[in-house]
Design an enzyme around this catalytic site. Sequence first.
Site, PDB file in Angstrom:
ATOM      1  N   HIS A 101       0.869  -1.171   0.000  1.00  0.00           N
ATOM      2  CA  HIS A 101       0.000   0.000   0.000  1.00  0.00           C
ATOM      3  C   HIS A 101       0.911   1.228   0.000  1.00  0.00           C
ATOM      4  CE1 HIS A 101      -3.738   2.108   0.584  1.00  0.00           C
ATOM      5  NE2 HIS A 101      -3.174   2.832   1.533  1.00  0.00           N
ATOM      6  N   ASP A 125       0.705   5.123  -0.135  1.00  0.00           N
ATOM      7  CA  ASP A 125      -0.120   6.325  -0.131  1.00  0.00           C
ATOM      8  C   ASP A 125       0.525   7.338  -1.074  1.00  0.00           C
ATOM      9  OD1 ASP A 125      -2.222   5.553   1.557  1.00  0.00           O
ATOM     10  OD2 ASP A 125      -0.901   5.734   3.289  1.00  0.00           O
ATOM     11  N   ASP A 143      -8.071   1.132   1.651  1.00  0.00           N
ATOM     12  CA  ASP A 143      -7.850   2.137   2.690  1.00  0.00           C
ATOM     13  C   ASP A 143      -8.464   3.465   2.309  1.00  0.00           C
ATOM     14  OD1 ASP A 143      -6.760   3.485   4.890  1.00  0.00           O
ATOM     15  OD2 ASP A 143      -4.953   4.006   3.789  1.00  0.00           O
ATOM     16  N   HIS A 172      -6.722   9.267  -1.328  1.00  0.00           N
ATOM     17  CA  HIS A 172      -7.451   9.124  -0.052  1.00  0.00           C
ATOM     18  C   HIS A 172      -6.751   9.692   1.184  1.00  0.00           C
ATOM     19  CE1 HIS A 172      -5.377   5.067  -0.067  1.00  0.00           C
ATOM     20  NE2 HIS A 172      -5.081   5.495   1.149  1.00  0.00           N
TER      21      HIS A 172
HETATM   22 ZN   LIG Z   1      -3.729   4.638   2.485  1.00  0.00          ZN
END
Ligand SMILES: [Zn+2]
Length: 1001
Positions: A260, A262, A372, A576
């Site tokens: 993941h 970001d 997420d 996000h």
């Molecule tokens: Zn995230």
Amino acid sequence: MHDSHVKTEARVRTALEMRLRPRPWASREPCEVSVFTSGGQVTVQDGLAGAYVPIDPGAPWGPPWSTTWFRISGKVPAEWAGSRVEALIDLGFDGRGPGFQAEGMAFDSDGVPIKGIAPLNNWLPVGSEARSGGAWTCFVEAVSMPGIMGGTDDRFRVTGLGDLATAGTKPLYRLGGADLVLVDEIALSLAFDVEVLLGVMEELGDSDPRRHEILRALERCLDLYDLDEDPAAAGEVLRGVMSAPATRTAHKISAVGHAHIDSAWLWPIRETVRKCGRTFANVAALGEQYPELVFACSQAQQWWWAKQNYPAVFERMKAQVAKGQVVHVGGMWVESDTNVTGGESLVRQLVLGKRFFLDELGVETEEVWLPDCFGYSAAFPQLILLSGSHWFLTQKLSWNDTNKFPHHTFWWEGIDGSRVFTHFPPVDTYNARLTPAELAHAARNYAEAGFGSRSLAPFGYGDGGGGPTREMMERARRLADLDGSPKVTVEAPSKFFEAAHAEYADAPVWSGELYLELHRGTLTNQVEIKRGNRRCENLMREAELWSTAALVAGRSAYPYEELDEIWRDILLVQFHDILPGTSIAMVNDEAIASCAASASKLERIIEKATAALCGRGSVPISFNAAPHARDGVAALSAGPTVTSPGVARVLDERILENDRIRVELDSNGQIVSLMDRLANRELIPPGARGNVLQIHPDIPNKWPAWDIDPFYRNTKTDLSSPQSITVISGGPAEAAIQVEYLFGESRAVQTLRLTAVGDALEVDTEVDWHEHERLLKASFPIDVHADQSLSEIQFGHVRRPTHTNTSWDNARFEFVAHRFVQVGEAGYGVAIVNDGIYGHEVGAIERAGGGRATLARLSILRSANFPDPRGENGRHEFRYAIVPGATIADAVRSGYHFNLPVRTAMAERVAEPLVALANQAVVVEAVKAADDRSGDVVVRCYESLGGKATTTLKTSFPLCRAAVTDLLERQLAELQIGPDNQLTLHLRPFQVLTLRLSPEK
Ligand SMILES: [Zn+2]
């Protein structure tokens, strides 16, 4: 028999930690390290050619956010020739996982990326030339990323480290050092065996014979190991317990390698670009050692970055795609927020994402992968299906603070009734490490046991990237089929979804939004990013509409590339952690600047397109980009405004009125009466006050930028005793009163306005905000008995109860609405529309004199101090309006009008609407030129009221072909063209319909 198991278990844990784990890396040869501080990012060539000076272990390096290059050189001892040799590089890691501290990318002497260097994954392969007794050199581009999130006790401590202006220049790290190591593979294998068996054992009950079988095998293993430290002989003892297969009913886990990443959060976008390079290089290196690796890679944006910045890594990824080691998932440009992101933006997330994978890899993604984000819009199932995907994966609902989500494998049903097969991994993390404890938790937690038998576990370090490691792969190998544990198969998500669907096609249905019972402040935090995004979405609609009209009229080329580029910038801001406002100062500044840049580019495109379409001349022409007519100008057309007669006026300095509405303020500037003169109804409940600005303490227990905790409501201050109440316009075109409040260190100025013909009370608010940990709300008690509130979301609206009967209703105390909320009782409703506010609450309140009324509150501003300690200090503007007597259709129309003011220009000619729809329930969301540049017109419309609708659609251009398509503009069905370029469309409630209309050439 005397019980010795506690003592023996402790013996195993100690031996593993102190002796078995260090043993494989015991033969070491220190390397020489030299350093070159480039400060900022430089090219790899410049990094390699830097002026290096020697540096010793323990020496400080790396002011916050700076880049430092290390040259690491060693000589492999001759006696290691032919053995497995690796380099271990310690940049000064603190023992915790990767993603939130120093990281590096290792390059060979030719500047080719080898692998990332991160905590818990700091090894490099040493090539065969060096292994045969030669010299070895590599270069590491290291970034001294500060740990914004500290340890567990100070995770949300206010810090200036997220801002270059306040981060300081003190070095953050001390170099650990670098060694060449001769890897003892047998000892390594033994350490993994013991770790996995110990982990499995710890998850079994005390009465489980398997627990004791494992324990006694481990005991015998250690007895031998203690004797002469021969890992081969000690390992042999474990063979029996290691080869016992899992039971017939063991839970099946599809383990999917993942990182993941970001796209920005506690680091700026430019660092994410490098995080992608490092993570993808790790995956390439891992895939060479573990052919069974499957790595699911989402977010087309990150592939794009790799392609632009790490072409060698990107080519390796493509080769891994061909081998099935890397699978593209997600089908979105970024893993975007889905609460605040607008309808057409969500469509483009899917379109640009899927197109990238189709163009680059020739493959179509089948699932939307959003582990997420902070809640999932009920519009999404339909969009997922219309994009050509049919599976959905999420994870975040395991963070709910109140209710446990009841399903792990289910059908998620959207507002239009579309259902998408969805999985919510019971492992409760998207960053699994595949420990026996995590897998046992997944099996125990799995809600569909007895109906289904499998779940998915995304594994790999994440949030800040990193991805899967060989420790995880070694665990997966040992746990593939082991008595006492779920069965683990490393495989692609598609394999999981196919099998899960096959065994449980009649899974339960969850209808409506997937509301996250946490992080409710993300609907409001960093409001300037949200307003910037809304503005860009509105401008993009106009830019595409008028550019298409100019194209069809043959007056201008369509700016395909420019619009695509702006879309990519807008879509990135919707990531996000960016749009929710949960990032560091650097990211927030960058996002606001990005929105401003996109807006000014779009304004130029609109200016050019409207000039091309209608010329520049002497006739005042209004361009109405909204999907409904107004002031005599048809929807989606340009023409002269026809104003109807009417007068607005101010009476007694505190009363505003026009033919439709009468508003009376008290000496506090609050509304004591709001009369709908047409319906002869008072909107303010007896004794109540409307449009009250209220300030609450906003100090959540954790997650400051993210959370609003329910106890915020225990205390509130109403703004009253205004500094001034001033009539700023007495009519007749407009009546307006301005109210100024001073509070704390801040000032708020509200302008309440009625126009001569307006059907709404408009409220403009300007706040010079200098509060800390405070929440500003605008409060509207409304005298309607509403059981539900209607909130606009993408392509429709959701209904939520106004009561708090159940724990689910009670936990939904702050929710999202886009352009409007509407509340009503039989025969009468009221809407509140806005131009960039998302956090709302609507509840039932007791009504003086009997019955009940409804309280709607808009969340306007916050001032969280972490991760951006500046909060939201500065000047902000908001607009909202109260629309008395608003049906749902009125609310939809008002919402669009409020967000898409007409543009007036002195022009030569009018422009007919490209498409005219007869039924107002069917709303046009986008008009654009087809992506294939054929010159076809693409129109996206939807049923907006929640009922079946039939409408005609008439084009202003000769139509030779018309088709319904998916979101990627691929034909689903051809449409019959009636006389006069007319189509007849039938839509189900909230159906989104994409039409491709081919003009006659
Ligand atoms: Zn995230």
